[in-house]
Design a protein around this motif. Structure first.
Motif, PDB file in Angstrom:
ATOM      1  N   GLY A 224       0.953  -1.175  -0.027  1.00 30.03           N
ATOM      2  CA  GLY A 224      -0.004   0.005  -0.081  1.00 30.03           C
ATOM      3  C   GLY A 224       0.756   1.163   0.085  1.00 30.03           C
ATOM      4  N   ALA A 225       2.201   1.172  -0.092  1.00 33.53           N
ATOM      5  CA  ALA A 225       3.151   2.293   0.189  1.00 33.53           C
ATOM      6  C   ALA A 225       3.081   3.349  -1.183  1.00 33.53           C
ATOM      7  CB  ALA A 225       4.400   2.048   0.136  1.00 33.53           C
ATOM      8  N   CYS A 226       2.440   2.901  -2.345  1.00 31.03           N
ATOM      9  CA  CYS A 226       2.290   3.628  -3.522  1.00 31.03           C
ATOM     10  C   CYS A 226       0.775   3.940  -3.800  1.00 31.03           C
ATOM     11  CB  CYS A 226       2.463   2.640  -4.669  1.00 31.03           C
ATOM     12  SG  CYS A 226       1.410   1.447  -5.129  1.00 31.03           S
ATOM     13  N   THR A 227      -0.073   3.639  -2.977  1.00 30.09           N
ATOM     14  CA  THR A 227      -1.576   3.893  -3.314  1.00 30.09           C
ATOM     15  C   THR A 227      -1.858   5.370  -3.495  1.00 30.09           C
ATOM     16  OG1 THR A 227      -2.147   3.852  -0.868  1.00 30.09           O
ATOM     17  CG2 THR A 227      -2.262   1.799  -2.238  1.00 30.09           C
TER      18      THR A 227
ATOM     19  N   PRO B  28     -10.040   4.119  -7.896  1.00 30.40           N
ATOM     20  CA  PRO B  28      -8.974   3.211  -7.278  1.00 30.40           C
ATOM     21  C   PRO B  28      -8.130   2.606  -8.450  1.00 30.40           C
ATOM     22  CG  PRO B  28     -11.340   2.602  -6.935  1.00 30.40           C
ATOM     23  CD  PRO B  28     -11.394   3.964  -7.509  1.00 30.40           C
ATOM     24  N   LYS B  29      -8.536   2.593  -9.532  1.00 31.29           N
ATOM     25  CA  LYS B  29      -7.695   1.910 -10.635  1.00 31.29           C
ATOM     26  C   LYS B  29      -6.695   2.914 -11.107  1.00 31.29           C
ATOM     27  CE  LYS B  29     -11.197  -1.393 -12.465  1.00 31.29           C
ATOM     28  NZ  LYS B  29     -12.153  -1.747 -13.407  1.00 31.29           N
ATOM     29  N   ASN B  30      -6.566   4.162 -10.445  1.00 34.00           N
ATOM     30  CA  ASN B  30      -5.305   4.824 -10.671  1.00 34.00           C
ATOM     31  C   ASN B  30      -4.373   4.964  -9.589  1.00 34.00           C
ATOM     32  OD1 ASN B  30      -5.779   6.045 -13.360  1.00 34.00           O
ATOM     33  ND2 ASN B  30      -7.332   7.391 -12.646  1.00 34.00           N
ATOM     34  N   MET B  31      -4.808   4.077  -8.607  1.00 35.61           N
ATOM     35  CA  MET B  31      -3.574   3.772  -7.765  1.00 35.61           C
ATOM     36  C   MET B  31      -2.660   2.853  -8.536  1.00 35.61           C
ATOM     37  SD  MET B  31      -5.744   2.480  -4.465  1.00 35.61           S
ATOM     38  CE  MET B  31      -6.666   3.237  -3.453  1.00 35.61           C
TER      39      MET B  31
END
Length: 523
Positions: A79-82, A94-97
């Motif tokens: 989750g560090a990049c989310t 959320p698909k752009n996480m």
């Protein structure tokens, strides 16, 4: 102005808005026309049995690029990049996480290239390659500007940009590319620049710029083109020949070259620094565009190659020119070896225009009147491909310090934006990676939110009036996006515009006025 809502500035910009599933599912760029595809070596339209061919292409990329398989295998969903992607922050989709964007390709990879995915697809989130998946790829992999900010925060260093490039290359290979990038690449390979500007038109444009500089300075500053035997070949983005504020940057380069007394030239054959091949992951096309520059350098007999203000172009020049075209120390064909003998290795190959100007400043060869920029309080936007994909100077971090040193040499009033939004953590302008097209305006506006918020902070706290950049895409993007956030479009400047306006050239009207020898002098 638009049929979508510009995001509002958030009270706490570091906290993403509430999730909105499929908020940008409808955003997808125009599909390339058959001619756009064929001109750069791809099928004109979706081929028969494209599903199988897409899977085979994925296998080819996995065998060719070990990093791709490592990136697809190593994510632990920590989750560090989310919350690090500007498009996620601006859209709440959320698909752009970054991790979710990776999973669009990773799920297909698992289905065909892992044992678990072959036999227990539902257990590991594996998916078949279907038309629905292809359309989803075309949409969301063109909502990634390949800025690599997420990779800075990933503990495993997973580079979403590499995955995005692979997806685009697969789509191109089955005849489903993006119109904007592929059409432009065709122009570069046939005419020499993104704009499709022919040599005579380019010459006429440069003559107009020369007249403007002479009217301003009283000096016959030249912007030469196709001069055989020149010492320096300038490779700059074609935007520098066409639009504000880019042309002011070009005139700034010309003033610096003039004051340095160097013999330089542009090339009508290679009149483009930009290389959109990187955006579509096509190294064969990247090589062809780079080889045009090599040919121009050989034909003109230059000893040095200097690159103008363009973010991804500098990354391509810095990271790829040597191996794909022998511009530098790599390459092993006859033309690469000939160029390496021809170039002067006592200078960086290639060299960024900011490095060139910075060296002159360090040697006290340029005189500035900073007061010329006193009507401005300036901040600086680090372009992502320069910040995270290259360097300047001979030390780590030079790509951050050197452009700022140029601005500080030219201006009395400089303010940096919040540290969490600059240098290696800089936010993309929102238009990079092949997204600078009007059919993607909504994602461009929304993706600019984090940068606009940081800019708004220094506008309010420090009275910042202008933002400088060293990237053609950033300048073009901001000129279009700033009004959406109630900033003036001319707030964005070329860094060498600031340099050029403060530069006091020997024998110029500015020197006469400053030293009391001009017509306005009463003494």
């Amino acid at each position: 102005m638009a049929d979508f809502q510009t995001p509002e500035f958030r009270q706490f910009p570091s906290v993403p808005n509430r999730l909105q599933a499929d908020a940008t599912k409808h955003l997808s760029p125009f599909v390339a026309k058959p001619d756009h595809q064929k001109n750069i070596g791809f099928p004109g339209e979706l081929v028969d049995n494209w599903e199988q061919k897409a899977i085979e292409k994925m296998g080819e990329l996995l065998s060719k690029y070990r990093s791709l398989q490592v990136y697809l295998d190593s994510c632990v969903k920590c989750g560090a990049c989310t919350d690090k992607c500007h498009y996620f922050q601006g859209t709440s989709d959320p698909k752009n996480m970054p991790v979710a964007r990776q999973d669009l390709l990773r799920s297909v990879y698992r289905r065909y290239y892992t044992i678990a995915g072959k036999y227990f697809p539902k257990l590991v989130g594996a998916r078949d390659m279907t038309r629905e998946v292809l359309d989803e790829w075309h949409s969301y992999f063109h909502q990634c500007s390949q800025c690599r900010r997420c990779s800075v925060f990933c503990p495993y260093g997973i580079d979403t940009a590499e995955i995005s490039m692979a997806a685009r290359e697969i789509m191109d290979s089955v005849g489903h590319g993006q119109k904007y990038c592929n059409e432009i690449l065709g122009k570069v390979q046939t005419i020499g620049n993104n704009l499709g500007l022919p040599g005579p038109a380019l010459e006429a444009t440069l003559e107009e710029f020369e007249e403007e500089i002479e009217e301003d300075t009283g000096l016959p500053v030249k912007i030469p083109i196709d001069v055989k035997g020149a010492d320096i070949l300038l490779i700059t983005p074609s935007a520098d020949f066409f639009a504000e504020p880019h042309i002011d940057g070009l005139m700034g380069y010309a003033k610096v070259f003039h004051e340095a007394g160097v013999n330089w030239t542009l090339s009508s054959y290679a009149s483009e620094a930009a290389n959109f091949s990187m955006f579509i992951g096509s190294y064969s096309n990247l090589k062809k565009v780079a080889e045009r520059i090599r040919k121009a350098a050989l034909d003109l007999g230059v000893k040095r190659i200097v690159v103008g203000e363009c973010g991804h172009a500098w990354r391509v020049a810095y990271s790829f020119w040597n191996t794909v075209a022998g511009i530098g120390s790599g390459g092993d064909d006859v033309y690469a070896r000939e160029l390496q003998k021809q170039l002067d290795h006592s200078y960086p190959i290639p060299q960024h225009i900011c490095e060139f100007t910075y060296d002159l400043i360090k040697e006290n060869k340029l005189r500035f009147n900073k007061a010329e920029n006193d009507h401005r309080t300036v901040t600086f936007h680090d372009s992502c491909n320069v910040a995270r994909g290259s360097r300047m100077g001979n030390y780590a971090g030079g790509q951050f310090d050197i452009p700022r040193a140029l601005i500080k040499a030219s201006c009395n009033n400089f303010v940096d934006m919040d540290i969490s939004t600059i240098k290696e953590a800089t936010y993309c302008c929102g238009g990079g990676g092949g997204l600078l097209t009007d059919d993607l305006m909504e994602i461009r506006v929304k993706g600019a939110l984090p940068r606009m918020e940081a800019l708004n902070d220094v506008v309010k706290s420090d009275g910042v009036t202008h933002m400088a950049a060293i990237c053609a895409i950033c300048k073009a993007q901001f000129a279009k996006i700033l009004p959406y956030y109630n900033f003036p479009m001319d707030m964005i400047l070329s860094t060498h515009q600031l340099v050029g306006e403060a530069l006091v050239m020997k024998g110029s009207l500015q020197e006469q006025e400053l030293d009391g020898n001009g017509d306005d002098d009463d003494s």
